[in-house]
Design a protein around this motif. Structure first.
Motif, mmCIF file in Angstrom:
data_model
loop_
_atom_site.group_PDB
_atom_site.id
_atom_site.type_symbol
_atom_site.label_atom_id
_atom_site.label_comp_id
_atom_site.label_asym_id
_atom_site.label_seq_id
_atom_site.Cartn_x
_atom_site.Cartn_y
_atom_site.Cartn_z
ATOM 1 N N VAL A 1 -5.892 23.060 -34.019
ATOM 2 C CA VAL A 1 -6.272 21.658 -33.920
ATOM 3 C C VAL A 1 -5.128 20.715 -34.262
ATOM 4 C CG1 VAL A 1 -7.801 19.880 -34.876
ATOM 5 C CG2 VAL A 1 -8.710 22.119 -34.293
ATOM 6 N N MET A 2 -4.441 20.996 -35.355
ATOM 7 C CA MET A 2 -3.382 20.095 -35.813
ATOM 8 C C MET A 2 -2.067 20.867 -35.935
ATOM 9 S SD MET A 2 -5.380 17.683 -38.503
ATOM 10 C CE MET A 2 -4.121 16.460 -38.340
ATOM 11 N N THR A 3 -1.031 20.285 -35.389
ATOM 12 C CA THR A 3 0.272 20.955 -35.455
ATOM 13 C C THR A 3 0.920 20.818 -36.832
ATOM 14 O OG1 THR A 3 1.360 18.971 -34.606
ATOM 15 C CG2 THR A 3 0.691 20.646 -32.990
ATOM 16 N N SER A 4 0.445 19.892 -37.647
ATOM 17 C CA SER A 4 1.068 19.650 -38.950
ATOM 18 C C SER A 4 0.563 20.570 -40.056
ATOM 19 C CB SER A 4 0.847 18.188 -39.362
ATOM 20 O OG SER A 4 -0.544 17.914 -39.443
ATOM 21 N N CYS A 5 -0.418 21.437 -39.754
ATOM 22 C CA CYS A 5 -0.919 22.363 -40.761
ATOM 23 C C CYS A 5 -1.357 23.667 -40.100
ATOM 24 C CB CYS A 5 -2.062 21.746 -41.571
ATOM 25 S SG CYS A 5 -3.471 21.237 -40.610
ATOM 26 N N ARG A 6 -1.473 24.709 -40.909
ATOM 27 C CA ARG A 6 -1.863 26.022 -40.389
ATOM 28 C C ARG A 6 -3.261 26.000 -39.782
ATOM 29 N NH1 ARG A 6 -4.870 30.007 -41.782
ATOM 30 N NH2 ARG A 6 -5.349 29.253 -43.855
ATOM 31 N N ALA A 7 -4.176 25.289 -40.432
ATOM 32 C CA ALA A 7 -5.552 25.245 -39.942
ATOM 33 C C ALA A 7 -6.307 24.133 -40.652
ATOM 34 C CB ALA A 7 -6.253 26.580 -40.184
ATOM 35 N N VAL A 8 -7.414 23.736 -40.050
ATOM 36 C CA VAL A 8 -8.391 22.871 -40.698
ATOM 37 C C VAL A 8 -9.717 23.616 -40.656
ATOM 38 C CG1 VAL A 8 -7.220 20.719 -40.114
ATOM 39 C CG2 VAL A 8 -8.929 21.636 -38.550
ATOM 40 N N GLY A 9 -10.611 23.284 -41.577
ATOM 41 C CA GLY A 9 -11.871 23.998 -41.562
ATOM 42 C C GLY A 9 -12.765 23.656 -42.721
ATOM 43 N N ILE A 10 -13.774 24.487 -42.891
ATOM 44 C CA ILE A 10 -14.760 24.286 -43.948
ATOM 45 C C ILE A 10 -15.184 25.636 -44.513
ATOM 46 C CG2 ILE A 10 -15.660 22.131 -43.020
ATOM 47 C CD1 ILE A 10 -17.926 24.961 -42.701
ATOM 48 N N GLU A 11 -15.830 25.576 -45.673
ATOM 49 C CA GLU A 11 -16.418 26.770 -46.274
ATOM 50 C C GLU A 11 -17.729 26.372 -46.933
ATOM 51 O OE1 GLU A 11 -14.117 29.961 -48.436
ATOM 52 O OE2 GLU A 11 -15.131 29.017 -50.138
ATOM 53 N N ILE A 12 -18.746 27.189 -46.723
ATOM 54 C CA ILE A 12 -20.035 26.968 -47.383
ATOM 55 C C ILE A 12 -20.431 28.231 -48.129
ATOM 56 C CG2 ILE A 12 -20.807 25.295 -45.648
ATOM 57 C CD1 ILE A 12 -22.742 27.552 -44.627
ATOM 58 N N ILE B 1 -23.926 34.440 -49.414
ATOM 59 C CA ILE B 1 -22.938 34.512 -48.341
ATOM 60 C C ILE B 1 -22.038 33.288 -48.384
ATOM 61 C CG2 ILE B 1 -24.575 33.555 -46.670
ATOM 62 C CD1 ILE B 1 -22.910 35.308 -44.570
ATOM 63 N N LYS B 2 -20.759 33.532 -48.243
ATOM 64 C CA LYS B 2 -19.781 32.464 -48.048
ATOM 65 C C LYS B 2 -19.303 32.580 -46.616
ATOM 66 C CE LYS B 2 -17.743 32.108 -52.646
ATOM 67 N NZ LYS B 2 -16.498 32.236 -53.415
ATOM 68 N N VAL B 3 -19.304 31.458 -45.927
ATOM 69 C CA VAL B 3 -18.810 31.410 -44.557
ATOM 70 C C VAL B 3 -17.674 30.400 -44.526
ATOM 71 C CG1 VAL B 3 -19.367 30.917 -42.135
ATOM 72 C CG2 VAL B 3 -21.129 31.882 -43.650
ATOM 73 N N ARG B 4 -16.531 30.847 -44.046
ATOM 74 C CA ARG B 4 -15.368 29.969 -43.901
ATOM 75 C C ARG B 4 -14.983 29.966 -42.430
ATOM 76 N NH1 ARG B 4 -10.482 28.587 -47.142
ATOM 77 N NH2 ARG B 4 -8.896 28.063 -45.611
ATOM 78 N N ILE B 5 -14.832 28.772 -41.879
ATOM 79 C CA ILE B 5 -14.402 28.641 -40.488
ATOM 80 C C ILE B 5 -13.124 27.817 -40.452
ATOM 81 C CG2 ILE B 5 -14.974 27.827 -38.168
ATOM 82 C CD1 ILE B 5 -17.916 28.269 -38.817
ATOM 83 N N ASP B 6 -12.097 28.409 -39.867
ATOM 84 C CA ASP B 6 -10.805 27.744 -39.690
ATOM 85 C C ASP B 6 -10.588 27.482 -38.208
ATOM 86 O OD1 ASP B 6 -9.147 27.966 -42.360
ATOM 87 O OD2 ASP B 6 -10.115 29.920 -42.112
ATOM 88 N N LYS B 7 -10.078 26.299 -37.903
ATOM 89 C CA LYS B 7 -9.651 25.973 -36.542
ATOM 90 C C LYS B 7 -8.119 25.883 -36.587
ATOM 91 C CE LYS B 7 -12.217 22.922 -34.261
ATOM 92 N NZ LYS B 7 -12.995 21.679 -33.964
ATOM 93 N N PRO B 8 -7.437 26.955 -36.177
ATOM 94 C CA PRO B 8 -5.986 27.010 -36.356
ATOM 95 C C PRO B 8 -5.172 26.214 -35.342
ATOM 96 C CG PRO B 8 -6.758 29.025 -35.338
ATOM 97 C CD PRO B 8 -7.979 28.212 -35.683
ATOM 98 N N VAL C 1 -13.150 33.148 -38.488
ATOM 99 C CA VAL C 1 -14.312 33.146 -39.368
ATOM 100 C C VAL C 1 -14.129 34.229 -40.423
ATOM 101 C CG1 VAL C 1 -16.816 33.377 -39.513
ATOM 102 C CG2 VAL C 1 -15.775 32.345 -37.472
ATOM 103 N N SER C 2 -14.301 33.835 -41.665
ATOM 104 C CA SER C 2 -14.251 34.783 -42.780
ATOM 105 C C SER C 2 -15.586 34.730 -43.518
ATOM 106 C CB SER C 2 -13.117 34.435 -43.742
ATOM 107 O OG SER C 2 -11.875 34.566 -43.085
#
Length: 136
Positions: free
Chosen positions: A121-132, A112-119, A50-51
């Motif tokens: 979940v997928m082996t083909s990328c560093r992470a998936v996630g969202i930012e609001i 406030i910006k909230v970014r959540i990465d799920k590192p 979380v950033s």
């Protein structure tokens, strides 16, 4: 006869200019959470990163060396931890909204910006996630 119909940007008022802002950030806070919609995500916890980027009203005088005169980023870290440890959350979007709401409870927080990465979940990328981004 021609008329100028171009819209001019609004000028910043002296009141707006007199309100200094400060950005506080938390980068890649690692939390183990029960989050996700899939069956295995309900059974097992997973890492999320979380950033936060928080814009606060800056009332710091530049001289005091006391924590109570600035926004304490521990408050934001606590909001993340409490939110993600309370209960299982299906969507990271929901988690982000709850974190933003908690942070905005402090009247000094303007944006406030909230970014959540799920590192993991997928082996083909560093992470998936969202930012609001949410504003007062």
């Amino acid at each position: 006869m021609t008329t100028d119909t171009a819209v001019k940007p609004a000028a910043i008022t002296p009141t707006q200019a007199a309100r200094p802002r400060r950005k506080v950030f938390v980068s890649d806070l690692e939390v183990v959470a029960s989050i996700g919609v899939y069956e295995h995500e309900h059974r097992y916890v997973q890492r999320v990163l979380v950033s936060l980027e928080i814009e606060v009203r800056d009332t710091y005088d530049g001289h005091s060396d006391n924590l109570q005169h600035v926004y304490d980023y521990d408050e934001a870290i606590n909001a993340v931890q409490v939110t993600l440890e309370e209960e299982h959350i299906n969507l990271i979007e929901t988690a982000a909204e709850r974190i933003a709401e908690r942070c905005l409870e402090n009247a000094a927080v303007q944006t406030i910006k909230v970014r959540i990465d799920k590192p993991d979940v997928m082996t083909s990328c560093r992470a998936v996630g969202i930012e609001i981004e949410r504003r007062r």
